[in-house]
Design a protein around this motif. Structure first.
Motif, PDB file in Angstrom:
ATOM      1  N   GLU A   1       0.823  -1.210   0.000  1.00 22.72           N
ATOM      2  CA  GLU A   1       0.000   0.000   0.000  1.00 22.72           C
ATOM      3  C   GLU A   1       0.855   1.258   0.000  1.00 22.72           C
ATOM      4  N   GLY A   2       0.415   2.262  -0.763  1.00 18.08           N
ATOM      5  CA  GLY A   2       1.071   3.561  -0.769  1.00 18.08           C
ATOM      6  C   GLY A   2       2.451   3.570  -1.377  1.00 18.08           C
ATOM      7  N   LEU A   3       2.746   2.633  -2.291  1.00 18.52           N
ATOM      8  CA  LEU A   3       4.070   2.554  -2.890  1.00 18.52           C
ATOM      9  C   LEU A   3       4.198   3.451  -4.108  1.00 18.52           C
ATOM     10  N   ASP A   4       5.421   3.827  -4.424  1.00 18.04           N
ATOM     11  CA  ASP A   4       5.710   4.485  -5.688  1.00 18.04           C
ATOM     12  C   ASP A   4       5.273   3.540  -6.810  1.00 18.04           C
ATOM     13  N   PRO A   5       4.602   4.052  -7.845  1.00 15.16           N
ATOM     14  CA  PRO A   5       4.095   3.168  -8.913  1.00 15.16           C
ATOM     15  C   PRO A   5       5.174   2.291  -9.543  1.00 15.16           C
ATOM     16  N   ALA A   6       6.382   2.835  -9.716  1.00 15.94           N
ATOM     17  CA  ALA A   6       7.454   2.049 -10.331  1.00 15.94           C
ATOM     18  C   ALA A   6       7.843   0.864  -9.448  1.00 15.94           C
ATOM     19  N   VAL A   7       7.861   1.081  -8.130  1.00 12.57           N
ATOM     20  CA  VAL A   7       8.166  -0.002  -7.202  1.00 12.57           C
ATOM     21  C   VAL A   7       7.030  -1.019  -7.195  1.00 12.57           C
TER      22      VAL A   7
END
Length: 399
Positions: free
Chosen positions: A242-248
């Protein structure tokens, strides 16, 4: 006053290699360290060996446990007692170059890193263990910053990156706070731990210097990934989703697919071993590509069982920046030498600076040479003396 570096060492039945690992720490050029050996319920001579070293050296402390709870729990016990500015990881069957901790400290200061690691030289008793380093495919000549995206990408299936989760980092203790290893993880605990550090903003840099000698032996590679272990890895990853950078997030999704495939492969192997052929057929119907994975696994196991290395021979090797010096090697030495070689080595640079050429190539060559021969090294200069410690055979003999 607290030591500058707390070295934590989880151990389980590592009596065969433990003394050499401790000796590699005791010969470090940095003396301001404390070693906490956290034994995980060993039933061999590990605790006796560790306690003998503790009696010799007041910087060594031994923690014991009645039963085995896994490497994550063992490391957490050691972390609770860590007081140094830095926390370094050393496994009980591995070795370190004598300058490793000093160069990592200097590199961290130069780069402003919260986490720092170095390249790993592979060696061991399993055929084909040596002759490579972890970061050799990257041809590094300068430090590389490891982002969360890169860390996860290196763990995704079909990546061309080396598996960075093998790295043994040194971590600024202040960045840890209350972060600990996930005790539910028996495999992949290092990957999860460092990923959570990166996600909380830690700056992680890796040096090209090949200073960690990673041993592979039957006990270290014999365990398969069980369905339970893979399930724990999947659950640990889901807790980070949850709440991660999209690339990650994209890279984590790719890793999740890889873990699911691994789980299905392990289920298939379990069905085949139990002769549960209807269940195996259903698994193959869902994912036909697993048939090739099984055949590949069988072929690799057969190749490993049949591998017999050539007879070892004595090889005299001179190491240095320039050419071999005539007369340096004693032709009348009381040893039968099959071959005399000279290997040119790059000059070590200040930690954080750029090497003239990738040091991994030289380290891989030395590892391959040491795996196949009884190497007698001769240092021509300071660079040769530094490189000599990358010969696993030499490093072990100095214990």
């Amino acid at each position: 006053m607290a030591e500058r570096i707390t070295v934590i060492m989880a151990n389980w039945c590592g009596a065969s290699y433990l003394a050499a690992a401790i000796a590699s720490l005791r010969r470090q050029t940095v003396s301001d360290w404390r070693l906490i050996i956290s034994d995980d319920g060993s039933d061999d001579d590990s605790v006796a060996i560790a306690q003998d070293f503790a009696q010799q050296d007041p910087r060594i402390e031994v923690l014991t446990a009645d039963t085995s709870s896994g490497p994550a729990t063992a490391r957490n016990r050691a972390l609770e007692r860590a007081k140094g500015e830095w926390v370094a990881i050393l496994d009980s069957d591995d070795l370190m170059h004598p300058e490793r901790l000093e160069r990592m400290l200097e590199g961290a200061d130069a780069l402003g890193a919260d986490v720092i690691a170095d390249d790993m030289v592979f060696f061991g008793t399993v055929p084909g263990s040596g002759g490579r380093t972890l970061l050799e495919p990257m041809s590094l000549v300068a430090p590389l910053e490891i982002t969360a995206k890169l860390w996860v990408e290196a763990a995704a299936p079909e990546t061309e990156l080396p598996p960075l989760g093998y790295l043994k980092p040194m971590i600024r203790r202040s960045i840890l706070d209350d972060l600990r290893y996930d005790p539910d993880l028996r495999i992949g605990e290092d990957f999860d731990f460092v990923l959570r550090l990166l996600l909380k903003g830690a700056k992680f840099c890796v040096l090209p210097d090949p200073m960690y000698l990673y041993r592979r032996h039957n006990a270290s590679i014999s365990h398969r990934l069980s369905s339970a272990a893979i399930g724990a890895m999947i659950r640990a990853q889901q807790r980070l989703s949850e709440g991660l950078d999209p690339a990650v997030a994209v890279q984590l999704a790719a890793r999740h697919r890889g873990l699911q495939k691994m789980a299905e492969f392990e289920a298939l192997v379990t069905h085949l071993k139990a002769r549960q052929f209807p269940a195996a057929t259903m698994t193959l119907a869902r994912r036909p590509s697993l048939a090739l994975e099984v055949l590949r696994s069988l072929a690799e196991r057969r190749k490993g069982n049949e591998a017999i290395g050539p007879e070892r021979r004595a090889v005299q090797v001179s190491l240095g920046i320039g050419e071999a010096v005539e007369g340096l090697i004693d032709e009348n030495a009381n040893v039968s030498v099959a071959e005399r070689l000279h290997i040119s080595v790059p000059r070590p640079v200040a930690p954080g600076a750029m090497w003239a050429s990738p040091p991994a190539k030289m380290a891989a060559k030395l590892s391959a040479l040491s795996e196949a021969n009884d190497v007698i090294p001769e240092a021509l200069d300071g660079a040769g003396a530094w490189a000599r410690w990358l010969l696993p055979q030499w490093a072990q003999e100095q214990a």
